[in-house]
Design an enzyme around this catalytic site. Sequence first.
Site: not given
Length: 622
Positions: A2, A27, A76, A112-113, A495, A499, A502, A518, A617
């Site tokens: 957060c 955040r 969040w 936050n936590g 990567e 991208k 997401e 396979h 993030k």
Amino acid sequence: MCGIVGFVGKRQAAPILLDGLSKLEYRGYDSAGLAIRNGDEPAEVVKSKGRLKVLSEKTDNGNALIGNCGIGHTRWATHGEPSRTNAHPHVSGNCTGTGSGEVESEVVGVHNGIIENFKELKEKLMKHGYLFYSQTDTEVVIKLVDYYYKKYTHSPQEAIAKTMVRVRGSYALCLMFKSHPGEIWVARKDSPMIIGISDGETYVASDVPAILKYTRNVYYIGNLEMAKLTPGEVTFYNLDGDVIEKELTEIKWDAESAEKGGYEHFMMKEIHEQPKAITDTLNSLIKDEKIDIDSIGLSNDEVRNISQIYIVACGSAYHTGVVTQYVMEDIAKIPVRVELASEFRYRKLLLDKNGLVIIVSQSGETADSLAALRLAKDKGIKTLAIVNVVGSSIAREADNVLYTLAGPEIAVATTKAYSAQLIAGYLLAIQFAYIKNEIAEEYYKNLIKELYTLPQKIEKVLEDKERIQWFVAKQANAQDVFYIGRGIDYAVCLEGSLKMKEISYVHSEAYAAGELKHGTISLIEDGTLVIGVLTQSELYEKTVSNMVECKSRGAYLMGLTSYGHYEIEDTADFTVYIPKTDEHFTASLAVIPLQLMGYYLSVSRGLDVDKPRNLAKSVTVE
Ligand code: AGP
């Protein structure tokens, strides 16, 4: 994960707090709230579900809230679904938690936590008559502070200290006490927090961008420390209530770094900042054409004794580890294992005592990576962190730190920090090889020279972005995208696929090209987009043949290769070229078109590029 902010000073607090929160929405952004005090008046608490703009509209951009002392939060959700009741600030009084009745509360706070033992604490507090209106762990910790405040000497410092001793978990707490107007109390363990100061005004926030507009002079608060903030003054305390002296640090980041700088999205701005991020990171470690790793605290003997390297990270940081593995093993001849932090921390680890654990993390706060670091340290293994945020938890707890200088990265999808992490990996591989006499002086110097050509080579790739945008528009309805490659090219695929997923929400998979047959090749249908990454000359033909296998099953092929391989156009339906460079470094160039593809597809689908759904993030929870 957060965002918290606090302000006490001469000006009205609410507009400043809202401005700060707007810089922290990356955040978390499912709900937000403010608590503002006007002189001795109790705090006025206003909260809302949804994006910050809902709160701004509700408070007339803060102008409806009078007072020069306040705290704010953008959430969040981790405990309790996103809602106005669960939104912060939370209070110690028995009320509804929706902005009415909070005035009776002694303590109001934001957090936050994660409080890991919040359930047992909640039971304890309920036995003492506390009622709870929310599902959050934060309400518990606020009420616990209140409990200790009333049980002992009505000292905020003592109540917070007792709470910190009792609580297990992580927190960056901002608190106000009804009986202590004009003061903000903060406490920290493991979650990020920064305190800024200017004449007659004091700020606290989860991250630099929230306060950079107001001051560059900051304090870093350590784990299990607390502080009292008053206008223009900060007093730090340890758990025993002793005052701690702290050095003031000047933040070098300029204000616009945290703004969009004229681009439509932070992500596009940060894609274009990659040349500078690379140059700055190179310059921080190269002096007089030699790599100087003294600053990261590993002696030459320690480097020579490294028997095994473990690169541990999450997401894109993990993908840079896969690149570094190929480069390090090829140049420095040191065995490397790359591990997902969330797996590493729970595996029955057999770590070599002469090993080196390298934790890669942009934020320096990723919970799994921080836990992996602590595990490695518990086992007595030397640790090195590659981190982008100065003063972050991973940076502070690792034995040694190599800072990437990508500057603040606001877009949830990393680009410039990823590129800076690649540079860090290259530099370590080259310097370790040099220390171990695995490479000659001339090759050493040539590699360093080549690294300095990467920024302008990236600029050249970026010149091609309109063509990539045109191609992506043709793929707007893609359902499944496959990225295939071998060696470093496979690492690039990892990567590129992330991208795409997401930020454009289109499903894609990165596959080692030789592995496709396979099983997964059965998914290839007419028109399926298959992107072949072809920068490794020794593996080029093999990957081309894998691409042909896909084409024979109806795939639409895109080739991504270096200038000169024009024959690829006999196979691929669309080709993107990158400038030639030492093949150890091609990931730095090949990733650029793939970043742009994810970006343009997201924009073409009208999505929130900088704040994709379900993501934050910094993943500071398990
Ligand atoms: C990358 O675009 C993602 N945002 C994510 O995978 C990220 O790389 C990962 O969460 C690790 O974050 P860190 O580098 O801050 O530890």
